[in-house]
Structures are given as C-alpha cells and as structure tokens.
Design a protein around this motif. Sequence first.
Motif, mmCIF file in Angstrom:
data_model
loop_
_atom_site.group_PDB
_atom_site.id
_atom_site.type_symbol
_atom_site.label_atom_id
_atom_site.label_comp_id
_atom_site.label_asym_id
_atom_site.label_seq_id
_atom_site.Cartn_x
_atom_site.Cartn_y
_atom_site.Cartn_z
ATOM 1 N N PRO A 1 29.309 -45.775 11.514
ATOM 2 C CA PRO A 1 29.060 -46.630 12.678
ATOM 3 C C PRO A 1 27.616 -47.136 12.712
ATOM 4 N N PHE A 2 26.718 -46.450 12.014
ATOM 5 C CA PHE A 2 25.332 -46.927 11.897
ATOM 6 C C PHE A 2 24.698 -46.243 10.691
ATOM 7 N N GLU A 3 23.641 -46.848 10.193
ATOM 8 C CA GLU A 3 22.884 -46.209 9.123
ATOM 9 C C GLU A 3 22.092 -45.065 9.737
ATOM 10 N N ILE A 4 22.230 -43.893 9.133
ATOM 11 C CA ILE A 4 21.691 -42.701 9.778
ATOM 12 C C ILE A 4 20.212 -42.793 10.100
ATOM 13 N N ASP A 5 19.432 -43.356 9.209
ATOM 14 C CA ASP A 5 17.992 -43.382 9.439
ATOM 15 C C ASP A 5 17.509 -44.628 10.165
ATOM 16 N N GLU A 6 18.448 -45.484 10.563
ATOM 17 C CA GLU A 6 18.057 -46.696 11.268
ATOM 18 C C GLU A 6 17.414 -46.330 12.600
ATOM 19 N N LYS A 7 16.371 -47.065 12.955
ATOM 20 C CA LYS A 7 15.627 -46.706 14.163
ATOM 21 C C LYS A 7 16.244 -47.295 15.437
ATOM 22 N N ASP A 8 16.741 -48.523 15.340
ATOM 23 C CA ASP A 8 17.125 -49.239 16.566
ATOM 24 C C ASP A 8 18.553 -48.978 17.019
ATOM 25 N N GLY B 1 21.202 -47.465 19.590
ATOM 26 C CA GLY B 1 21.222 -47.085 21.000
ATOM 27 C C GLY B 1 21.481 -45.587 21.159
ATOM 28 N N GLU B 2 20.902 -45.049 22.217
ATOM 29 C CA GLU B 2 21.036 -43.635 22.544
ATOM 30 C C GLU B 2 22.517 -43.240 22.653
ATOM 31 N N GLU B 3 23.303 -44.089 23.319
ATOM 32 C CA GLU B 3 24.679 -43.738 23.615
ATOM 33 C C GLU B 3 25.515 -43.582 22.341
ATOM 34 N N ILE B 4 25.294 -44.460 21.384
ATOM 35 C CA ILE B 4 26.088 -44.392 20.154
ATOM 36 C C ILE B 4 25.647 -43.203 19.294
ATOM 37 N N ARG B 5 24.364 -42.902 19.331
ATOM 38 C CA ARG B 5 23.879 -41.702 18.637
ATOM 39 C C ARG B 5 24.489 -40.446 19.256
ATOM 40 N N MET B 6 24.666 -40.450 20.566
ATOM 41 C CA MET B 6 25.243 -39.282 21.222
ATOM 42 C C MET B 6 26.727 -39.152 20.911
ATOM 43 N N LYS B 7 27.393 -40.301 20.829
ATOM 44 C CA LYS B 7 28.816 -40.270 20.518
ATOM 45 C C LYS B 7 29.046 -39.724 19.109
ATOM 46 N N PHE B 8 28.200 -40.157 18.183
ATOM 47 C CA PHE B 8 28.304 -39.661 16.809
ATOM 48 C C PHE B 8 27.187 -38.660 16.553
ATOM 49 N N ASP C 1 23.874 -38.172 13.897
ATOM 50 C CA ASP C 1 22.479 -38.137 14.350
ATOM 51 C C ASP C 1 21.816 -36.827 13.944
ATOM 52 N N LEU C 2 22.594 -35.732 14.011
ATOM 53 C CA LEU C 2 22.037 -34.425 13.670
ATOM 54 C C LEU C 2 21.751 -34.294 12.171
ATOM 55 N N ARG C 3 22.279 -35.224 11.379
ATOM 56 C CA ARG C 3 21.983 -35.185 9.938
ATOM 57 C C ARG C 3 20.626 -35.797 9.603
ATOM 58 N N THR C 4 20.012 -36.482 10.558
ATOM 59 C CA THR C 4 18.716 -37.098 10.257
ATOM 60 C C THR C 4 17.678 -36.018 9.989
ATOM 61 N N GLU C 5 16.701 -36.382 9.185
ATOM 62 C CA GLU C 5 15.630 -35.447 8.852
ATOM 63 C C GLU C 5 14.967 -34.954 10.140
ATOM 64 N N LYS C 6 14.803 -35.862 11.088
ATOM 65 C CA LYS C 6 14.151 -35.512 12.347
ATOM 66 C C LYS C 6 14.905 -34.410 13.080
ATOM 67 N N MET C 7 16.199 -34.596 13.281
ATOM 68 C CA MET C 7 16.961 -33.613 14.056
ATOM 69 C C MET C 7 17.138 -32.303 13.289
ATOM 70 N N LEU D 1 28.469 -28.565 13.980
ATOM 71 C CA LEU D 1 27.162 -28.292 13.369
ATOM 72 C C LEU D 1 27.240 -28.255 11.845
ATOM 73 N N MET D 2 28.355 -27.758 11.323
ATOM 74 C CA MET D 2 28.518 -27.772 9.864
ATOM 75 C C MET D 2 28.642 -29.205 9.368
ATOM 76 N N ILE D 3 29.433 -30.004 10.085
ATOM 77 C CA ILE D 3 29.563 -31.416 9.707
ATOM 78 C C ILE D 3 28.191 -32.095 9.793
ATOM 79 N N SER D 4 27.348 -31.581 10.669
ATOM 80 C CA SER D 4 26.005 -32.142 10.855
ATOM 81 C C SER D 4 25.018 -31.696 9.790
ATOM 82 N N GLY D 5 25.465 -30.819 8.885
ATOM 83 C CA GLY D 5 24.583 -30.441 7.783
ATOM 84 C C GLY D 5 23.754 -29.182 7.994
ATOM 85 N N PHE D 6 23.952 -28.495 9.136
ATOM 86 C CA PHE D 6 23.279 -27.207 9.318
ATOM 87 C C PHE D 6 24.133 -26.144 8.639
#
Lengths: 476, 476
Positions: free
Chosen positions: A109-116, A118-125, A129-135, B202-207
Amino acid sequence: MLRTHTLGEISEKIIGQKVKLCGWIDTIREHGKVIFFDLRDRYGKVQCVIVKSNESFENIKKLGKESCIKIEGQVNQRPKGSENPDLASGRVEVFIDSVEVLGKASQLPFEIDEKDIGEEIRMKFKFLDLRTEKMQKNLAFRSEVARAVREYFLKNNFIEIETPLLVKPTPEGARDYIVPSRVNPGKFYALPQSPQLYKQILMISGFDRYFSLAKCLRDEDLRQDRQPEHTQIDFEMSFVDSEDIMNFVEDMYRYVFDKVLGVKLGKFPRLTYEESMKKYHTDKPDLRKDKNNKKEFAFCWIYDFPLFAYNQEEGRWEPEHHMFTSPQKKYVDDLEKEPGKVRGELFDVVLNGVELGSGSIRINDPDLQERIMKVVGMSKQEAKKKFGFLLEAYKYGGPVHGGMGLGFDRLVALMLGYNDIREVIAFPKNKAAQNPMDGSPSDIDKKHLKDVHVDVRITEKADKKTVKSKKKTRKR
Amino acid sequence: MLRTHTLGEISEKIIGQKVKLCGWIDTIREHGKVIFFDLRDRYGKVQCVIVKSNESFENIKKLGKESCIKIEGQVNQRPKGSENPDLASGRVEVFIDSVEVLGKASQLPFEIDEKDIGEEIRMKFKFLDLRTEKMQKNLAFRSEVARAVREYFLKNNFIEIETPLLVKPTPEGARDYIVPSRVNPGKFYALPQSPQLYKQILMISGFDRYFSLAKCLRDEDLRQDRQPEHTQIDFEMSFVDSEDIMNFVEDMYRYVFDKVLGVKLGKFPRLTYEESMKKYHTDKPDLRKDKNNKKEFAFCWIYDFPLFAYNQEEGRWEPEHHMFTSPQKKYVDDLEKEPGKVRGELFDVVLNGVELGSGSIRINDPDLQERIMKVVGMSKQEAKKKFGFLLEAYKYGGPVHGGMGLGFDRLVALMLGYNDIREVIAFPKNKAAQNPMDGSPSDIDKKHLKDVHVDVRITEKADKKTVKSKKKTRKR
C-alpha cells in the motif's frame, strides 16, 4: 533453526562459508542475467546475488519487495569497487544456491521508507510501518530503557508487584474505563488510572519498596502525548521524606541515561513552584540552553507546590495533586484557615519542559486525611464510597511513605528526541481512540451484551456533550 | 531517611551503635518496669526494650500490636541466656531512647499469623494478610522469578514489547471482558485474553524475538487456578521449528530454577500425545516419583497433538489449540480427508501434572489458513470479522514463526509448593470475581453509564444461564 546466522552476523569474517539466511527483500535490482537484492532482518542487511541459471531465478524475479524468504548460499568477497561502506556487511555478498519463499508479499500500500505517508494508513498497515528501521530501533530502545529501569529498582531492593487491572472505580482526575461484570449483574469494574490506591495499600502491608511498570488507562480526549493506555514507572517507598525520593529518582534517571545512551546527567536543579513561576511563568520550565536541541537533556525538580488549587467555576478548593498528598508539617495546624497558603510534600520532575511525573509524601494519619477531605468539601460518605477501604487500612498502622508515577512512554520518546509518544508504542490508538489496524473498538453481539447485563443506549449527541467534562490530570 | 538500618541489618556487628529503626510491633511482653517487643519489617525482626523511666513507656503500653513506629536507641548484646537462636538478630536487642508513633493500629480483626482464618476475611483485610511472613516471602519470590525470566529472554536477544490492553474482541475460547467506548458510541473494546494476535503481527513486522510478561483477562467461572486476570510469559520467535522452541523453553526453565531455587533441572522427557494417553490416561502426566513431594519438579513435554478435536454436541471439528496452529507438513496435502488424523506442530509443557502452557508453530500461509477455517466450518465472512486484520497481514510476507504462552502465576505457585495461585497474587479476586477489600465490582453512577452509551439491563436469572456456556480453554 531455519537460519545459521542473523543478517547482522554476515561479514568478511565468514567469507567462504555456506550459510542459511532468512529475511525480507528490501531492494531488488535486475541486471539481465543477474539479480541483486538486499535481504533485511532486525539485525542488518546483506546483498544477495542470484544468477539466471539458478532454478529460483524466475521465482525471485516475480517476488515483490517485502516478501519473506529463506536462502542458502555462500558468503563471497564483493568484486573490487562494488563495496558498500554504508553497510556492516558491505564488503561481502551472498551467492545464492537455493531459495525458499516463506511468505509472499502482495502489492504494498506504500513504500515502507517513504516519508509522506499519512498517519492513518501507517496505522492501518502497522505491521509494515513496524518494519521500518526507525520503528525497529524505537521498540528495541524502549525495551532497553525498561530493562535499565528494572535493573535500578531491583538492585535497590525494590520488589516488583503486579497490581490488578480490574479495580474499584477510582477517585482520580480523569474518567475511568469501565467493565461490566457478568457474575455480578449491574456492577462494574474500572480499569486503573494508576496503581495509586494499591501501592498505598502495599506500603500499609509492609512492602517498603514497591515498583512496577504499570499500565494506566484513562478515558480522556487524546492528543500528542496522551493515549487511552500508557505505561508508568510506578513506585512507592516507606520511611522516607521528599528529599530521599527526589535523590532516588534522580539517581535512577542518571543510571538509565548512562546505561542506555551513555549520557552522564549532572545534578538536577531544584526550584520551588514560586521560583519557577516567577522566573519562567510555568511549572514545567525547559532549561535547555538551546530549546531545539533534542540531544540536550535538562532535568529539573519543582517542589513546594501549593496543596490546594481554587476551582473558580465550582467555588471550592480542590487538591492540586490528589487527595492523599501530605501537607508540609509547618502548615498542618492551620490548614483550614488559609488553604491557599498550604504547601504540600509535593514535587514534579520535568525534562526539557515536559512533566515526567509527580510525587508526594502521602497522608498516613486518618485524622489528617479527614481534615483534608473537609477542606475540599468531600463528605465522609462520599469518601467512604470512593476509597473507604484505603481510609480503613490506615487505621491498622500505616507507615510514613511516598512515591511517584513517572511517565514511561514520554521518557522513551524524549530520550529519542520525539514529541509524539506514538513513535515509541507498538500499537497506538488514533485521536478517535481507534486502532485502524484491528478495527477496535467494534460491535459486540447482543448475546454477549446480555451476558454482562448491559444494553447499548445512544442518546443524540451524547458523545459531543461528554467531551467537555475533562479535567486537568496529573501523574502520580 | 527515617531509619539508619533495616531490621535485617541489626546484628552483633553493630553492637554499641545508636540506630533509628522503623517497623511494626510484632509481639509485646510487659514485665512490670520493662516492656519487651519485637519490631518487624520486610527484612527481619529485632527485640526492643523500653524501661519505665522512659517517657514513651506508657505510650508503648497502650499501643496495639501491628502499630507502626519509629524508635531511636542503642544496639546492645543480650544478657547471657536470653539469646534467641531463631532470629538473625537474636544475640542483640535495642535499648530504646525515644519512640515516635507513625501509625496506630486499631483492634485487629484477626491475629495475623493465626491459621484458621477464613479466606474471605483475609481478603477483606488483605493489607494485614500481606504482612504475614508467608505473603511477604511469596511476593518477593514472585518478583525474583520475574527477574530471572526477563534476564533469560533479554540475554537471548528478545525485545520486550508491550501489546495493547484495549483490543479487538478476540476469537479465543473463553469470553472477553468488554469495555464500552465513549468516543465511539455503541462500540466496545475487549480486554486481551492473551497477546496472541498481536505477537503474530509482531513477527510479520520483523521483530523475530518478542516477549512480555503479559496480563491476560478472561471472563470465565473461577476455580483454584483461575483468576479473572493472570500473567503469562508470552513469547514468539521467527525462523524456528517446534524443536527449537522446546529447547529454548526448557533452557529458560532450567535457568530460572537454578537462579531462584538453586535447583538443577534435568532434561525434560518428551512424550507424544498418544504415548501419554496410553501410559498415563492424561495429557498432563505427573511424573514425580512421589506425587506428594512439593519439592520435586518433574517437567515433561507432550507433543504430536491432534490438530482438531471433534465437538460431539455441535457435530463439527474444532481446533484443539487455536485456529492459527500449523499442521505437521506430512498431513497438509490431505488434511480435509481425515481431520481427526492430522497432527499439529503443537506441544505442551507440563510440570507435576499441571499444564504450564501450550505452544505451536503458526500458519503463515493465507491459503492454508483458509483451508483450516473450512475444516472447522468457519466462513470467510466470520473469519474476516473476527481476525481479518491478521489474515490480511500475512499477505505481506509472513515469516515462519511460533511461540508459547506460559502461565506465570502457576509457575510461581508450583515452585513454592502451592496449588492455589492466589497465594502468589497480591490482590486476587474471590470465586465470585469480587475483591472483598476494595469492593469491586461496584455500582457506577448513571451519568458515567450515559457517557459511555450503555444502560444496565438485568434479565431474570441471566447470570445463571450464562455460566453454562464456558468452554475448555488452553494457554498459548
């Protein structure tokens, strides 16, 4: 084990070795007869190479990014000039013998590392989002902070005690979440706004040093640093004064910052409430030299708070902190005369302009507690109903004690330089208190409602009206 | 600090020193011109002596047992012949200079160490029950077990992640506790029966290595080893098979028993479900040599469980464990043909005849998941409603993974030789799911109910009826 190494363990040291690796396809580049792709896991990234003669070549070609695979292959030195100094594994690559697809990825639904995004779509997926280096980093960091906090309390002889989640509705500032009882028709539990009453009971029970990382739930309207549930470093100590608690907490933060960030904190400045208000016009001053520097950590203590605040609207005194905060000794005799002048054994710890928590010495004298209740206009009957069991318990030998509740999410967020606590929470709620990923809250079937003896009753605009009645709440 | 020493620090080593001590009056004996009393805290007991010439003498005389006091005095050697070998401080006593009463105790409802006190009264006065040597030890022990468990996971690179308490109603065996939403009229959260769905996410998220000591809430009818809320050692690992998980958990228990009890556990015997049923007529065999020996710890693994159990009443197959358990590979092709023959990647760990937890490898293939759902007669629509977000998540690259949920209260209880988990819980509920101390669950005022859009509706005998519909639930 499906793998011989994590991707953080792949380096020049094991050149020539056959390996089995698992991870997600991070980036993929096709060069005619060769495909290069980076495999990624929690520990690192490794470049993999597959050639056209390999029977899995076509399979890899078709696979989408973020698919999860297992490969077998050999660790080789990269050809000169193709090293990647940004990667720990940048001097090697894995030449693939075979590939097994563990989980294909559909169109993202989006490129994982893309910055722009929306919060809502990141929360839905959220799982993406949790796969990003940041999270990945943020949650691992949070775990490290929790570990250091626990280490500090345990080495200081504290006992970690779990307080209940299904409790008596509490007399605290915010609104309780409530849970209907099935076995007790018409009765409700509350979810705890904090373990406050229970930790006081633990002190009366003789556990002179209690702590927990407690889940606290408050049905408030949400904002950046507020979630329906948050975590609190909660502790209580017997046979101490305010000074002891402040010193202890200061040492705790010092330990944690050193352990997790390698940052040596200096002594925390201490300001009376009056000083702070006069000098900074706030009781949460930001004492950083550069207010935008997210790597500067300026703690301070604010103490000597008034015990009562005057509620203009309701025309009455109310506790600045909570009902159980002890007045300072010198004010005890005359506290009814000028409630506004009474100072409490009450202190806040502030980091970079954010209140991390409030603490106090509690009232352990039932007579004094009654006087305080009178000042704030609470009848004996009301008190009995709300927290009679605590007042009762103090009749059986309550020690002098005090403690604090320290925001844990906020601490972790500030340590990482964030203002928004959602950056350090795995599954946060949005501003409407919903989780777009799991769709909660959701409908409940009628049978279940009947089992717990409630009915839905939606009155027009009921939700709009109730939003107003929120109050200033403080940590404890 | 109000004290210079805890009572565990008073011994011959400090004879002659002036000390300040705090604690509770444990026993008191008056001998005309002298009063002897034992002062008690979490760390020990110390005999104190006060003589008639002391101005606090009369005060002490009037004080009830279990009052909390602070004393100042001098540590003296006891007169020859009056030593008490049962006390660590038994060769000394403290000669009192001054006494300060911190909290007087009223007439006690029961003698704290009395054995024949009813459960209900102990629960009502839990703060007194918690002062007993037994409960002081039990809760400190529980904290030590938690500490060792965390140490083990953290040194094995697991991340402790907090999963939410306000969740989507879950498709598990037992009944959810539900929480009405104020901001979303007519909608409800559930309290988690376990973090099952979230740890899979969380596993799907890569943790790849997650753990937590998770609070689990189930609205079931209560019995000795069941409480509305319990704590679970919850973990999940990626890129492993059943064998890896069993080895890991076995090592975890080995570490914890050694660390906390100094007990070296041997290798756990492993029995297939069939073997266990044939030999012991149960899947929770008690392998102790002496079934009454509470200091013998006989662990075992039961594996090769059937994936499905036939529900005679409803005439259909249902999951033995839960919907997400993977069948063993050799059964996958034909699982629809003879569901009763299919074995799962499913295993239980049993201690002294008590199931501590179940684990499994989960299904990470959406197509296989759909087939399983068909076998148990769950429609796509129903599945989507109940855990659609999880099925959706597996479409984006799910790893091979598995894990367990291990009862923590039960573990601590068994380590201490108890059958009743309430012995190791600070504030348990009684069999009617009430806490006699705080009076929860209790009434909620109408305004609060209106705010969250529900109404109480008690239908005649509603509670009686619902009690029946409970199901066998298993840990995960």
